[in-house]
Each structure stands twice: as C-alpha cells, then as structure tokens.
Design an enzyme around this catalytic site. Structure first.
Site, PDB file in Angstrom:
ATOM      1  N   GLU A 198       1.468   1.768   4.160  1.00  0.00           N
ATOM      2  CA  GLU A 198       1.274   0.364   3.773  1.00  0.00           C
ATOM      3  C   GLU A 198       1.346   0.162   2.266  1.00  0.00           C
ATOM      4  OE1 GLU A 198      -1.685  -1.634   6.112  1.00  0.00           O
ATOM      5  OE2 GLU A 198      -2.336  -2.782   4.375  1.00  0.00           O
ATOM      6  N   ASP A 199       0.817   1.090   1.510  1.00  0.00           N
ATOM      7  CA  ASP A 199       0.625   0.844   0.071  1.00  0.00           C
ATOM      8  C   ASP A 199       1.440   1.742  -0.852  1.00  0.00           C
ATOM      9  OD1 ASP A 199      -1.165  -1.187   0.576  1.00  0.00           O
ATOM     10  OD2 ASP A 199      -2.887   0.149   0.627  1.00  0.00           O
TER      11      ASP A 199
END
Ligand code: ZN
Length: 192
Positions: free
Chosen positions: A73-74
C-alpha cells in the site's frame, strides 16, 4: 508454512528475519505521521510484536504478513516481489490488508467497513492490531496537522471497521477496546 508445533524451523526464522529486513528497506525513507515523525518501520514491527505477545499468535504466515502489511500500500513493492521472497500464502494475506489506492480515500474507508467481516482470520487480526496501533499513535503522538475532529473521526471509523473484525482473538479485541476507551477519555478531556 506448516502449523506451529512448539518449535520454529530454520525456514520460519529465516522468513521472519527476512521480512523485518525487507520491510525496513522498503520503508526506509518513510516516517510516521505523529509529531515526532518516528521511523515508519517501528509500526509494522510493533504490529507483529503485539500479535505475538498479546494475541499469542504463533502462525508464521500471519507474523510475516504483519511485518509486510503496509509494503504494497505505501511503498513501491510489487506483489511479485513478495510472492518470490515469502510465497503465495503470505502475499494473499498482505493483499487482503491492502487498500486499493486507485479508489478515492472516502471510498477506501467505506470499503474497509463493508469488507472487514469477509476477511480471512489472519487478515482480520492484522487489521485489528493495525487499528490498535494507529489509534494509540494518534492519541499519544497526534500529527501536528490533525485537528481534534479529524482524530475523533478516525477513532469512530476504526470502531466501525473493528466491528467486522471480531470473533477471532478475544485478547486483541480487549486490547483494542482498552485503547479506544482511553482515546475517548483523552479526547473528551482535551479542548484542543
Ligand atoms: Zn499499518
């Protein structure tokens, strides 16, 4: 990975240390949102450690996925990288706890509320501990640019998500309840 039988194999410990090292490199340029801007890696390490120490989790797939839970996600990490290093089972759990960043933020947040109950037990407890850590970080280390209503909204939203995550690990649920109770008390007492 085989179920835990009281001992960890060389392969298990290699995967665990590999996941710590992999996540540390992937998050190396990131900081947490709190006012001290702590290194991001503190967060996934803490999630895995709470699963172990509070939740009593000994399932290596869950612990490794917890260490990797924010990499897709990051960071620029690809699913193929995780699959190659840690296998399809770990990848599946990490994907379950990854928001689809192509969607607008409000839609992603609603998606978490609606889909929490359908997650696998492994994904549910990782999400639960993620919320424990995020709520406690927000209260103990509020980001400088988060006004109080935004903190309150996050805590309220986390409760909606966690409603769908219950029924897997009562000790982690009790920890979440304690953290949220403390958060409400601190928020009610502060005038900021
Ligand atoms: Zn996280």
């Amino acid at each position: 990975m085989k179920p835990w039988d009281g001992l960890f194999s060389e392969q298990d410990l290699g995967a665990l240390l590999g996941a710590v090292a992999f996540a540390a490199v992937k998050h190396q340029d990131q900081r947490r949102k709190g006012h001290r801007h702590l290194p991001y890696i503190n967060h996934p390490v803490r999630v895995a450690e709470i699963l172990w120490s509070v939740g009593g989790v000994r399932d290596m797939t869950t612990l490794v996925a917890a260490l990797l839970h924010d990499t897709l996600e990051d960071t620029e990490t690809t699913p193929a990288e995780i699959e190659l290093r840690f296998g399809p089972e770990v990848l599946g759990v990490v994907q379950e706890v990854t928001d689809d960043k192509s969607l607008p933020k409000a839609v992603r947040k609603q998606h978490q509320v609606e889909h929490a109950a359908c997650a696998s037990p492994r994904a549910k407890i990782i999400k639960l501990v993620d919320k424990i850590c995020n709520v406690s970080d927000l209260i103990n280390e509020p980001p400088a640019d988060w006004p109080k209503p935004r903190v309150v909204a996050y805590v309220d939203w986390s409760e909606l998500v966690v409603a769908g995550l219950r029924g897997v690990n009562p000790r982690l649920e009790a920890m979440y309840d304690d953290v949220v109770r403390a958060a409400h008390t601190m928020l009610a007492a502060s005038n900021v």
